[in-house]
Design a protein around this motif. Structure first.
Motif, PDB file in Angstrom:
ATOM      1  N   PRO A 313      -2.902   9.161  -3.293  1.00  0.00           N
ATOM      2  CA  PRO A 313      -3.965   8.147  -3.267  1.00  0.00           C
ATOM      3  C   PRO A 313      -3.431   6.717  -3.378  1.00  0.00           C
ATOM      4  O   PRO A 313      -4.022   5.787  -2.812  1.00  0.00           O
ATOM      5  CB  PRO A 313      -4.808   8.519  -4.488  1.00  0.00           C
ATOM      6  N   ALA A 314      -2.311   6.537  -4.083  1.00  0.00           N
ATOM      7  CA  ALA A 314      -1.772   5.178  -4.238  1.00  0.00           C
ATOM      8  C   ALA A 314      -1.265   4.607  -2.932  1.00  0.00           C
ATOM      9  O   ALA A 314      -1.141   3.383  -2.786  1.00  0.00           O
ATOM     10  CB  ALA A 314      -0.633   5.200  -5.276  1.00  0.00           C
ATOM     11  N   LEU A 315      -0.959   5.463  -1.954  1.00  0.00           N
ATOM     12  CA  LEU A 315      -0.378   4.997  -0.689  1.00  0.00           C
ATOM     13  C   LEU A 315      -1.338   5.151   0.484  1.00  0.00           C
ATOM     14  O   LEU A 315      -1.096   4.592   1.552  1.00  0.00           O
ATOM     15  CB  LEU A 315       0.910   5.784  -0.405  1.00  0.00           C
ATOM     16  N   GLU A 316      -2.427   5.878   0.289  1.00  0.00           N
ATOM     17  CA  GLU A 316      -3.289   6.230   1.422  1.00  0.00           C
ATOM     18  C   GLU A 316      -3.838   4.993   2.134  1.00  0.00           C
ATOM     19  O   GLU A 316      -3.853   4.933   3.367  1.00  0.00           O
ATOM     20  CB  GLU A 316      -4.441   7.125   0.951  1.00  0.00           C
ATOM     21  N   GLY A 317      -4.316   3.997   1.395  1.00  0.00           N
ATOM     22  CA  GLY A 317      -4.862   2.795   2.015  1.00  0.00           C
ATOM     23  C   GLY A 317      -3.845   2.079   2.873  1.00  0.00           C
ATOM     24  O   GLY A 317      -4.148   1.644   3.996  1.00  0.00           O
ATOM     25  N   PHE A 318      -2.619   1.982   2.376  1.00  0.00           N
ATOM     26  CA  PHE A 318      -1.555   1.333   3.148  1.00  0.00           C
ATOM     27  C   PHE A 318      -1.291   2.109   4.436  1.00  0.00           C
ATOM     28  O   PHE A 318      -1.180   1.516   5.521  1.00  0.00           O
ATOM     29  CB  PHE A 318      -0.282   1.249   2.301  1.00  0.00           C
ATOM     30  N   LEU A 319      -1.188   3.440   4.328  1.00  0.00           N
ATOM     31  CA  LEU A 319      -0.880   4.246   5.511  1.00  0.00           C
ATOM     32  C   LEU A 319      -1.981   4.117   6.566  1.00  0.00           C
ATOM     33  O   LEU A 319      -1.694   3.930   7.760  1.00  0.00           O
ATOM     34  CB  LEU A 319      -0.719   5.710   5.117  1.00  0.00           C
ATOM     35  N   ARG A 320      -3.223   4.220   6.130  1.00  0.00           N
ATOM     36  CA  ARG A 320      -4.317   4.138   7.114  1.00  0.00           C
ATOM     37  C   ARG A 320      -4.327   2.767   7.787  1.00  0.00           C
ATOM     38  O   ARG A 320      -4.612   2.656   8.983  1.00  0.00           O
ATOM     39  CB  ARG A 320      -5.656   4.443   6.436  1.00  0.00           C
ATOM     40  N   GLY A 321      -4.027   1.723   7.043  1.00  0.00           N
ATOM     41  CA  GLY A 321      -3.952   0.395   7.638  1.00  0.00           C
ATOM     42  C   GLY A 321      -2.857   0.298   8.686  1.00  0.00           C
ATOM     43  O   GLY A 321      -3.052  -0.278   9.766  1.00  0.00           O
ATOM     44  N   VAL A 322      -1.689   0.882   8.384  1.00  0.00           N
ATOM     45  CA  VAL A 322      -0.576   0.860   9.344  1.00  0.00           C
ATOM     46  C   VAL A 322      -0.939   1.641  10.601  1.00  0.00           C
ATOM     47  O   VAL A 322      -0.736   1.164  11.731  1.00  0.00           O
ATOM     48  CB  VAL A 322       0.701   1.441   8.700  1.00  0.00           C
ATOM     49  N   TYR A 323      -1.482   2.849  10.416  1.00  0.00           N
ATOM     50  CA  TYR A 323      -1.788   3.680  11.585  1.00  0.00           C
ATOM     51  C   TYR A 323      -2.894   3.057  12.443  1.00  0.00           C
ATOM     52  O   TYR A 323      -2.862   3.143  13.671  1.00  0.00           O
ATOM     53  CB  TYR A 323      -2.184   5.087  11.132  1.00  0.00           C
ATOM     54  N   ASP A 324      -3.881   2.418  11.806  1.00  0.00           N
ATOM     55  CA  ASP A 324      -4.927   1.738  12.583  1.00  0.00           C
ATOM     56  C   ASP A 324      -4.333   0.582  13.377  1.00  0.00           C
ATOM     57  O   ASP A 324      -4.658   0.384  14.557  1.00  0.00           O
ATOM     58  CB  ASP A 324      -6.018   1.228  11.639  1.00  0.00           C
ATOM     59  N   SER A 405       3.780  12.881  -3.030  1.00  0.00           N
ATOM     60  CA  SER A 405       3.099  12.713  -4.320  1.00  0.00           C
ATOM     61  C   SER A 405       3.838  11.764  -5.257  1.00  0.00           C
ATOM     62  O   SER A 405       3.309  11.379  -6.298  1.00  0.00           O
ATOM     63  CB  SER A 405       2.938  14.071  -5.004  1.00  0.00           C
ATOM     64  N   LEU A 406       5.054  11.383  -4.906  1.00  0.00           N
ATOM     65  CA  LEU A 406       5.847  10.494  -5.762  1.00  0.00           C
ATOM     66  C   LEU A 406       5.520   9.022  -5.540  1.00  0.00           C
ATOM     67  O   LEU A 406       6.112   8.150  -6.197  1.00  0.00           O
ATOM     68  CB  LEU A 406       7.351  10.719  -5.513  1.00  0.00           C
ATOM     69  N   ALA A 407       4.608   8.721  -4.618  1.00  0.00           N
ATOM     70  CA  ALA A 407       4.336   7.320  -4.278  1.00  0.00           C
ATOM     71  C   ALA A 407       3.904   6.512  -5.500  1.00  0.00           C
ATOM     72  O   ALA A 407       4.297   5.344  -5.666  1.00  0.00           O
ATOM     73  CB  ALA A 407       3.287   7.241  -3.175  1.00  0.00           C
ATOM     74  N   GLY A 408       3.081   7.119  -6.368  1.00  0.00           N
ATOM     75  CA  GLY A 408       2.615   6.400  -7.552  1.00  0.00           C
ATOM     76  C   GLY A 408       3.755   5.950  -8.452  1.00  0.00           C
ATOM     77  O   GLY A 408       3.889   4.752  -8.752  1.00  0.00           O
ATOM     78  N   PRO A 409       4.620   6.881  -8.916  1.00  0.00           N
ATOM     79  CA  PRO A 409       5.752   6.473  -9.754  1.00  0.00           C
ATOM     80  C   PRO A 409       6.692   5.497  -9.052  1.00  0.00           C
ATOM     81  O   PRO A 409       7.263   4.601  -9.697  1.00  0.00           O
ATOM     82  CB  PRO A 409       6.461   7.801 -10.055  1.00  0.00           C
ATOM     83  N   VAL A 410       6.865   5.654  -7.741  1.00  0.00           N
ATOM     84  CA  VAL A 410       7.743   4.744  -6.992  1.00  0.00           C
ATOM     85  C   VAL A 410       7.185   3.319  -7.036  1.00  0.00           C
ATOM     86  O   VAL A 410       7.921   2.349  -7.287  1.00  0.00           O
ATOM     87  CB  VAL A 410       7.891   5.238  -5.534  1.00  0.00           C
ATOM     88  N   MET A 411       5.891   3.188  -6.814  1.00  0.00           N
ATOM     89  CA  MET A 411       5.282   1.853  -6.821  1.00  0.00           C
ATOM     90  C   MET A 411       5.233   1.290  -8.238  1.00  0.00           C
ATOM     91  O   MET A 411       5.382   0.082  -8.445  1.00  0.00           O
ATOM     92  CB  MET A 411       3.902   1.918  -6.170  1.00  0.00           C
ATOM     93  N   ASP A 412       5.015   2.160  -9.232  1.00  0.00           N
ATOM     94  CA  ASP A 412       5.029   1.700 -10.628  1.00  0.00           C
ATOM     95  C   ASP A 412       6.399   1.164 -11.031  1.00  0.00           C
ATOM     96  O   ASP A 412       6.517   0.331 -11.945  1.00  0.00           O
ATOM     97  CB  ASP A 412       4.647   2.855 -11.570  1.00  0.00           C
ATOM     98  N   ALA A 413       7.460   1.658 -10.354  1.00  0.00           N
ATOM     99  CA  ALA A 413       8.821   1.211 -10.662  1.00  0.00           C
ATOM    100  C   ALA A 413       9.174  -0.103  -9.978  1.00  0.00           C
ATOM    101  O   ALA A 413      10.315  -0.580 -10.101  1.00  0.00           O
ATOM    102  CB  ALA A 413       9.825   2.294 -10.258  1.00  0.00           C
TER     103      ALA A 413
END
Length: 438
Positions: A313-324, A405-413
Motif C-alpha cells: 500500500p505504501a507504494l501503490e499510489g506511486f506505481l499507478r501514477g507511473v503506469y498511467d 511488501s518491503l516497500a514500507g520499511p524501505v521508505m521509512d529508512a
C-alpha cells in the motif's frame, strides 16, 4: 565456451576438500591469478562448510562450478528452513578477529568478503541457490592516443574484434564521466572478454581508415529487457550527431530481431540523438561538486501486452501514477505489508550490495526478509556513507509479493521511489534512491 563442473554431495564438511580441489582446477584453467584462485577456493570451502551445518540432513547439496572467460562462479543448491544469512550483509558489524555482533559466523563473513559478489535465488519455500563469483584480474586502461584525424564516411555495425573493443572502451573511459560508463571500461581486457562471453553486445562506428568513431553497448536485464550504455562518440564535434544516429540505428536494428519488449538506459550520454527514446524519469547524481538530474531513457520495441506486479500500500499510489503516465497496462495486486502477518520466521534480513567506486554508486537488492529490516537498512546506509558512496539505490523486483511488501520499511529508512524499469527483472523493477545529508 563455459566450463561447468557439477557435484552432488551430502551436507557433510568432509566433502569440502573435494570441492576446493575442483575449484582450484577450474580457476587455473580460466587463467585466474594465484590470489583470485585462493579467494575462490576459500569462498567455496567456507560457503559449503556453513551450508552443511544448516541444510536439511536428508537433502544433498548440489554444487555447480562455472568457469567463464572473465570469472568463476560457484552455485550451491540446498534446502533449509528459517535460513538466516545476516552475516553476509555489508552492514554486518564484526571483525575477522571475532569481535562484533556476528562473531559466531566468521566463516560466513569470510566467504562473503573474499567473493567479489554473491546472490541468492529462491527455488521454493525452503529451497535456495547461493551464487558466489570471483572475477579475473585485468590491467587498468592505458591512456589512448590524444589525437586522431578522422576520415569520413563513417559506417556502424556489430563488433567482435577484441583489440578494437578494448581501444574503444579506453577512449570512452577517457572522454566520458564514469557515471555513463560500464565499470569494465576501466579494464578494457575484461570488457572484451565480457563481449566474447555474450554478456555485452556492441555496435562500433568506424571511419574510412577503421578508426573507432563511436561505441554503443548493451546487456540483458531480465528476460524481456535490455540495458544500453552510450552512445560514446569519438569523432569530431561536427560529425558527432551523424555518428550518434548511426550507432542508435544499428543498435535498434539489431535488437529488433530479438524477443525483447523494451530497451532502457540509466546512463545514456548527452550525445543520445533526439527522437529515438523517451524519458522514464530521472535519478539524482551526487558528487563532490553537487548534484544533477540524470534522465533515464527507454523505448518500447513491441506493443505493451501488460504484466502483473505486486505492490505494498505504501507504494501503490506511486506505481499507478507511473503506469498511467507511461500508458502501460499493469494488473497491480495487493501485497501484504511487511509484518502484517506476525513476526518474521528469521531474525536477520539480507541484502546484496554492489559497489562501483568510480561512480560513487552502491546498489542494494533484497535477498531475504527478516525482523531486523529497518535496522539493517539503516546500517547499510551508515556503512556505505562512511565509505564515501553518495549515490545509494535500492532495486525491488515487483514480481515477488514478499519483495514488494518491503516497500514500507524501505521508505521509512529514507529511500524515495524514483522510477520503474519495465521488464528489468523477472517483472518490473522499482528503483528507490537515498538522499544523502549534505
Amino acid at each position: 565456451m563455459d566450463t561447468i563442473l557439477s557435484l552432488t554431495t551430502p551436507p557433510d564438511v568432509a566433502f569440502a576438500r573435494v570441492l576446493t580441489t575442483a575449484a582450484e582446477a577450474l580457476a587455473q584453467s580460466r587463467g585466474l591469478g594465484k590470489r583470485e584462485s585462493m579467494r575462490f577456493q576459500l569462498a567455496v570451502e567456507e560457503f559449503f562448510t556453513y551450508l552443511a551445518q544448516v541444510a536439511h540432513e536428508d537433502c544433498a547439496i548440489q554444487t555447480v562450478l562455472t568457469g567463464k572467460p572473465y570469472q568463476v562462479c560457484a552455485s550451491l543448491q540446498f534446502q533449509a528452513s528459517g535460513l538466516c544469512l545476516g552475516a553476509l550483509n555489508a552492514s554486518c558489524t564484526t571483525s575477522l578477529d571475532g569481535a562484533g555482533e556476528a562473531a559466531n559466523d566468521l566463516g560466513l563473513i569470510l566467504a562473503g568478503r573474499v567473493a567479489d559478489r554473491f546472490r541468492l535465488t529462491r527455488d521454493g519455500e525452503s529451497s535456495f541457490t547461493l551464487h558466489a563469483e570471483v572475477d579475473k584480474a585485468y590491467p587498468a586502461a592505458k591512456a589512448p592516443p590524444s589525437t586522431v584525424t578522422f576520415k569520413p564516411p563513417y559506417r556502424a555495425g556489430l563488433e567482435h574484434d577484441p583489440n578494437r573493443l578494448m581501444h574503444a572502451a579506453a577512449l570512452a573511459a577517457a572522454r566520458y564521466p564514469a557515471w555513463h560508463c560500464p565499470a569494465s571500461f576501466q579494464t578494457p581486457g575484461k570488457f572484451a572478454d565480457l563481449v566474447r562471453a555474450g554478456q555485452f553486445t556492441c555496435v562500433l562506428a568506424l571511419d574510412e581508415a577503421s578508426h573507432p568513431a563511436g561505441l554503443l553497448c548493451w546487456a540483458r536485464s531480465g528476460e524481456k529487457g535490455l540495458s544500453f550504455s552510450g552512445p560514446f562518440v569519438f569523432a569530431p564535434q561536427e560529425d558527432a550527431p551523424q555518428v550518434a544516429r548511426m550507432l542508435a540505428d544499428a543498435f535498434l536494428a539489431t535488437v529488433a530481431r530479438e524477443k525483447i519488449e523494451i530497451v532502457f538506459s540509466e546512463r545514456a550520454t548527452q550525445d543520445t540523438p533526439d527522437g529515438y527514446f523517451e524519458t522514464l524519469g530521472t535519478l539524482t547524481r551526487y558528487d563532490e561538486a553537487g548534484q544533477s538530474e540524470q534522465p533515464v531513457l527507454y523505448r518500447h520495441l513491441r506493443e505493451d501486452m501488460g504484466e502483473t506486479v505486486w505492490a505494498d500500500p505504501a507504494l501503490e499510489g506511486f506505481l499507478r501514477g507511473v503506469y498511467d503516465r507511461l500508458a502501460m497496462c499493469r494488473d497491480v495486486l495487493a501485497a501484504q505489508p511487511f509484518g502484517a502477518s506476525g513476526p518474521s520466521e528469521r531474525k536477520s534480513s539480507l541484502f546484496s550490495t554492489t559497489m562501483d567506486k568510480g561512480k560513487g554508486l552502491a546498489v542494494l537488492r533484497p535477498l531475504l526478509d527478516g525482523e531486523d529490516m529497518a535496522a539493517n537498512l539503516a546500517g547499510h546506509v551508515r556503512v556505505l556513507s562512511d565509505k564515501g558512496f553518495l549515490n545509494i539505490l535500492l532495486y525491488m523486483d515487483l514480481s515477488q509479493a514478499w519483495e514488494a511488501s518491503l516497500a514500507g520499511p524501505v521508505m521509512d529508512a529514507g529511500f524515495k521511489p524514483r522510477l520503474v524499469l519495465p521488464f528489468a527483472g523477472r517483472s518490473d523493477v522499482a528503483v528507490f534512491q537515498y538522499a544523502p545529508a549534505r
